[in-house]
Scaffold this active site. Structure first.
Site, mmCIF file in Angstrom:
data_model
loop_
_atom_site.group_PDB
_atom_site.id
_atom_site.type_symbol
_atom_site.label_atom_id
_atom_site.label_comp_id
_atom_site.label_asym_id
_atom_site.label_seq_id
_atom_site.Cartn_x
_atom_site.Cartn_y
_atom_site.Cartn_z
ATOM 1 C CG ASP B 11 86.843 15.515 61.992
ATOM 2 O OD1 ASP B 11 85.889 15.162 62.861
ATOM 3 O OD2 ASP B 11 87.633 16.143 62.255
ATOM 4 C CG ASP B 130 85.780 24.875 66.577
ATOM 5 O OD1 ASP B 130 85.308 23.439 67.330
ATOM 6 O OD2 ASP B 130 85.517 24.878 66.146
#
Lengths: 204, 271
Positions: B11, B130
């Protein structure tokens, strides 16, 4: 100079990065004259077969690539670039290829996860200069939904199993093809590109 | 044989690698290019860089990052985060990324999936989903279904969230997965919001539901705490690849340790 043929599709830069890492000079080019005078030609490519051929035609690269292949100098097609070497593909309708290596490009069976995405093994069915110093059944990175079925099984120098054994490395004299991406296959892939580059020196 | 893939996820925020728990409380864990190179040498099969900055300036940063990674790393990598239009996809792929990943933009503008696939091939277009469990099933106690009690099992469902897990869409994750496949997506990066960051295992049911519903590869993400979790999601969960962050970033396990564990249990891996 090594010409990396740029015909307006996909990820060409990574082939150049890999050659840079090997300390080998190369140029991305769409110029038929640059192809004609190159010491070696790499035809990379991701994307759709029909669009790729349309771009090659538009750029006036079809005849120069065929002439180049007939010149005996080292030529490798990578992924879609290898498929383009064949006679015809069934990807989204029938499309004519460069027809340098006689054969068809066909889709993987419906029962398989497609695209085949990831690292698979290449079985060295016949000797090929690309395999020099690499172990048999080494892993390379693949990302494709269609595969090559050459008319002459003898040109299938490397085989990979996905549902069935299919031709993942081709050699017809000076014309080579890799269905996988050597430029994305870690140290083994870089070694294979090095092997390709060393074919230039043997010519001189 | 096609190997199951182990994919460290990086990330990236403002050009630095971070990793948090359930998308908040981020901690700094280094330089993305250097981390990518180290992971590649350590045997990672692929890398995923997710830009979580999501500002306009970040677009330039992430393009520069894509090129910097390309010069240093010779395994495939995917870049995601903040992609809104075809030009973003084109720039990242031309910089050297093998694939791009779209999440919120895919929901807001599903045509982007098709545009990307037509222009660059479906293998280049990853849709990140997600998903959050919204009912039924679950891992807790449930009465045995029977006609005499009138109890009927409630099948688990998962809802698709966008905007870094902050916005519910009302979309069913399994149906959305089928839809993105039809639209031309070549791979699904599936994250369980419930499991993400808790290192207590992947959501196996979710992964299996999605993997069974589509014919494209599925990367499972969220919840890896160790090699056994990865083994479970690749076998029971039927994932083609497992993505993990914390267990690698903080040195709890090496990629080689995970792959040896998998190999010893009969999973095909590249070692």
């Amino acid at each position: 100079m090594i010409a990396i043929v740029d015909y307006g599709l996909g990820n060409l830069r990574s082939v150049k990065y890999a050659l840079d890492r090997l300390g080998v000079e190369s140029e991305l080019t769409s110029d038929p004259a640059a192809v004609a005078r190159a010491e070696a030609v790499i035809l990379p490519g991701v994307g759709a077969f029909g669009e790729a051929m349309a771009n090659l035609r538009e750029l006036g690269l079809v005849a120069p690539l065929r002439d180049y292949a007939a010149s005996g100098r080292p030529f490798v097609g990578i992924c879609l670039g290898m498929q383009l070497l064949l006679t015809r593909s069934e990807e989204h309708g029938l499309h004519d290829g460069l027809d340098i290596i006689p054969g068809q490009v066909v889709r993987f069976g419906q029962e398989l996860t497609v695209p085949q995405m990831g690292w698979n093994q290449v079985r060295q069915a016949r000797p090929c200069p690309l395999f020099e110093g690499l172990r048999d059944e080494d892993y390379f990175y693949f990302a494709h939904s269609y595969y090559c079925r050459p008319d002459d099984p003898a040109v299938a120098v490397g085989l990979t199993d996905y549902g069935q054994a299919y031709a993942s490395t081709l050699q017809q004299g000076n014309v080579l093809g890799c269905q996988y991406h050597p430029e994305k296959s870690g140290p083994s892939g870089l070694k294979m590109l090095r092997n390709f580059v060393s074919l230039i020196k043997e010519q001189v | 044989m096609l190997a199951k893939r182990i994919i460290p996820c990086l990330d990236v925020k403002n050009g630095r690698v971070v990793k948090g728990r359930s998308f908040v409380n981020l901690r700094d864990a280094g330089d993305p290019v250097e981390q990518g190179r180290l992971y590649s040498e350590a045997g990672a099969d692929e890398l995923v860089f997710l830009d979580i900055t999501a500002t306009l300036e970040a677009r330039q940063t992430i393009r520069a990052l894509a090129a910097a990674v390309g010069r240093a790393v010779f395994i495939p990598y995917t870049i995601g985060g903040g992609i809104r239009e075809l030009d973003d996809i084109k720039a990242l792929l031309q910089a050297g990324a093998e694939k791009i990943s779209i999440n919120s933009a895919a929901v807001r503008k599903p045509g982007l999936i098709t545009e990307g696939a037509n222009a660059f091939g479906n293998q280049a277009v990853v849709v990140a989903i997600d998903a959050k469990r919204v009912g039924g099933g679950g891992t807790g106690f449930q009465p045995v279904p029977s006609e005499s009690t009138g109890y009927k099992p409630v099948l688990p469902k998962w809802e698709v969230y966008i905007d870094a897990g902050t916005r519910a869409t009302g979309l069913d994750a399994v149906q959305w997965a089928r839809r993105v496949e039809e639209l031309g997506c070549g791979e699904i990066l599936l994250t369980s919001i419930d499991a993400d960051g808790h290192t207590a295992g992947y959501d196996i049911e979710l992964t299996r539901a999605i993997a069974g519903a589509v014919g494209i590869p599925v990367i499972a993400s969220g919840g890896a705490g160790g090699p056994e979790d990865i083994w479970r999601v690749l076998t029971e969960g039927q994932a083609d690849a497992a993505l993990a962050a914390s267990i690698f970033h903080y040195g709890q396990y090496t990629i080689a340790q995970v792959k040896e564990y998998l190999r010893d249990r009969g999973v095909s891996v590249r070692l």
